[in-house]
Design an enzyme around this catalytic site. Structure first.
Site, short mmCIF file in Angstrom:
data_model
loop_
_atom_site.label_atom_id
_atom_site.label_comp_id
_atom_site.label_asym_id
_atom_site.label_seq_id
_atom_site.Cartn_x
_atom_site.Cartn_y
_atom_site.Cartn_z
CB CYS A 109 10.10 14.05 -38.53
SG CYS A 109 10.10 14.98 -40.04
CB ALA A 111 10.36 6.67 -35.88
N GLY A 113 8.16 7.70 -31.62
CA GLY A 113 6.61 8.20 -31.52
C GLY A 113 6.27 8.93 -30.07
CG ASN A 114 9.09 9.71 -26.99
OD1 ASN A 114 8.60 8.78 -26.29
ND2 ASN A 114 10.17 9.70 -27.47
CD GLU A 139 10.82 7.57 -39.13
OE1 GLU A 139 10.56 8.43 -38.36
OE2 GLU A 139 11.83 7.45 -39.84
CB CYS A 294 16.53 17.34 -29.35
SG CYS A 294 17.03 16.40 -30.33
N1 SAM Z 1 9.22 13.06 -33.17
C1 SAM Z 1 9.89 11.70 -32.69
C2 SAM Z 1 9.65 11.49 -31.12
O1 SAM Z 1 9.25 12.49 -30.54
O2 SAM Z 1 9.57 10.36 -30.68
C3 SAM Z 1 11.52 11.89 -33.01
C4 SAM Z 1 11.80 12.23 -34.40
S1 SAM Z 1 13.62 12.31 -34.86
C5 SAM Z 1 13.99 13.57 -34.25
C6 SAM Z 1 13.20 12.64 -36.47
C7 SAM Z 1 12.63 11.20 -37.45
O3 SAM Z 1 12.20 11.85 -38.77
C8 SAM Z 1 13.39 10.18 -37.62
O4 SAM Z 1 12.89 8.93 -37.14
C9 SAM Z 1 13.84 10.18 -39.24
O5 SAM Z 1 14.13 8.91 -40.04
C10 SAM Z 1 12.37 10.83 -39.74
N2 SAM Z 1 12.53 11.44 -40.89
C11 SAM Z 1 13.50 12.23 -41.42
N3 SAM Z 1 13.21 12.72 -42.51
C12 SAM Z 1 11.92 12.34 -42.89
C13 SAM Z 1 11.09 12.52 -43.95
N4 SAM Z 1 11.52 13.56 -44.99
N5 SAM Z 1 9.78 12.11 -44.11
C14 SAM Z 1 9.48 11.44 -42.90
N6 SAM Z 1 10.42 10.81 -41.83
C15 SAM Z 1 11.64 11.50 -41.92
#
Ligand code: SAM
Length: 393
Positions: A109, A111, A113-114, A139, A294
């Site tokens: 998951c 984006a 991307g941190n 993503e 978070c």
């Molecule tokens: N890890 C990221 C960072 O540190 O920058 C933040 C991630 S954010 C909490 C969750 C991300 O997971 C979102 O961008 C969302 O679109 C994506 N997402 C949710 N369900 C997903 C799935 N089944 N497969 C891939 N990506 C998914």
């Protein structure tokens, strides 16, 4: 007011991107003239113009700078040499403790991307002798995947990271040849975002896609300007304009919902989080998983972890939670741990108190508004009992 005071005491966290530079180099250039503080509290109390830093004792290559300092226009930031990432958000990749034996790493998951770029920095440090290790970043949202690609490129992580744009991790076939070498999986799925600093209400939620269309706008007037449907929220201006980047955790996806819908949303979110965690457990060669949110809610945190541990996938696959004593340096000594909330998980009624305590002790929490200066956060790691690792619960 009180909330404002708390907010302003949140330090500016800077992760030095070791793919392209070092802490020493940044202190000599970007932060020339900055003095090392004796204590974190000095940095926290300092004004935005005070040139003070404190090297973080838990996470390598992380610096705390005074609250309110604006680094968003500095060449170091726009050039990808520093990444503005909350301390808590650095825990998952560090806790994963990737070695060259782990092979490829999935970020399920990813984006903006941190954590992907953090993983890339750690993987490149693992000094692989054989085949190069890769990070495969999923993503599902194509717009957010665009942001992810930009961040990966800017951080010079594009030689290590493969971005799978529009790819649902839940649809990834564990047995596929392209994942045969995957030994570690980082999961930071959509969550309520209730731990994000400046968000005192727990009602603005990140939602899994399946619930997106049923979302009702919030009635909280404080949030009325931010009213968006989830599909609009995906194209949030701060993620697509200014620098064309979203490098700060405060830009995590969010969607407002009614407060009285909270319980319902927590069920939807935790159902999705459980699915994604148990899916990761089904990858045949994976031996490490980290799960993070978070969120401050038990349902999304200890609740999901416990349900996953009790699942047949975990039992048959030999997955256990990584004990505190076996966690990486810097996190073993971290004091904030999981907290059990009775009456929230029916399936755990038969769990004895010792087991609950054992699970909580293995879970890492961060609280917002504390002297540690982090956002509210949760992370736990899983390891396979089947692979030679005696360090499991
Ligand atoms: N890890 C990221 C960072 O540190 O920058 C933040 C991630 S954010 C909490 C969750 C991300 O997971 C979102 O961008 C969302 O679109 C994506 N997402 C949710 N369900 C997903 C799935 N089944 N497969 C891939 N990506 C998914």
């Amino acid at each position: 007011g009180h909330a404002e005071q708390k907010r302003s005491r949140h330090p500016r966290w800077v992760r030095v991107n070791t793919l392209v530079t070092t802490v020493e180099e940044q202190l000599a250039t970007s932060f020339a003239g900055y003095e090392k503080a004796d204590k974190m509290s000095q940095v926290m109390a300092a004004s935005g113009s005070t040139k003070l830093y404190f090297p973080d004792p838990n996470i390598p290559n992380l610096l705390a700078l005074p609250p309110k300092i604006d680094l968003s226009k500095t060449p170091a930031y726009t050039g990808g040499r520093i990444i503005l990432q909350d301390k808590a958000s650095c825990f998952p990749a560090h806790l994963m403790n990737v070695t060259r034996e782990d092979g490829d790493v999935i970020d399920g998951c990813a984006a903006p991307g941190n954590k992907t770029t953090h993983l890339a920095a750690i993987v490149s440090n693992a000094k692989s002798k054989g085949a190069r290790q890769h990070v495969i970043a999923f993503e599902r949202d194509k717009i957010r995947a665009g942001t992810l690609k930009k961040m990966v490129k800017l951080a010079s992580a594009d030689r290590i990271v493969t971005v799978k744009s529009g790819a649902d991790f839940l649809a990834a076939a564990p047995e596929a040849q392209e994942f045969a070498n995957v030994g570690a999986i980082l999961l930071d799925p959509s969550c309520s975002g209730s731990g994000i600093v400046g968000r005192d209400d727990a009602v603005r939620m990140h939602l899994p896609e399946q619930s997106a269309t049923t979302t009702t706008p919030t009635t909280n007037s404080k949030n009325s300007k931010k009213r968006k449907r989830p599909d609009e929220a995906k194209a949030k201006p701060e993620e697509t304009t200014t620098l064309n980047l979203a490098m700060d955790d405060t830009t995590a996806e969010e969607t407002p919902v009614l407060e009285d819908k909270l319980a319902e949303r927590l069920i939807a979110l935790s159902t999705f989080q459980f699915r994604i965690l148990t899916h990761a457990m089904s990858f045949p060669n994976a031996r490490k998983i980290t799960y993070s949110t978070c969120s401050i809610h038990f349902e999304e945190n200890e609740g999901v972890v416990t349900r996953a541990l009790l699942s047949s996938v975990a039992k048959e696959g030999g997955w256990s939670i990584l004990k505190r004593a076996d966690q990486v340096d810097g996190l073993k000594t971290w004091k904030r741990r999981g907290v059990w909330e009775d009456g929230k998980l029916e399936e755990t009624i038969s769990l004895d108190e010792d087991r609950k305590a054992e699970i909580c002790e293995a879970c890492i929490r961060c609280d917002k508004g504390t002297d540690e200066g982090t956002m509210g956060f949760f992370v736990a790691a899983f390891v396979r009992a089947a692979v030679p690792n005696p360090n499991v619960v």
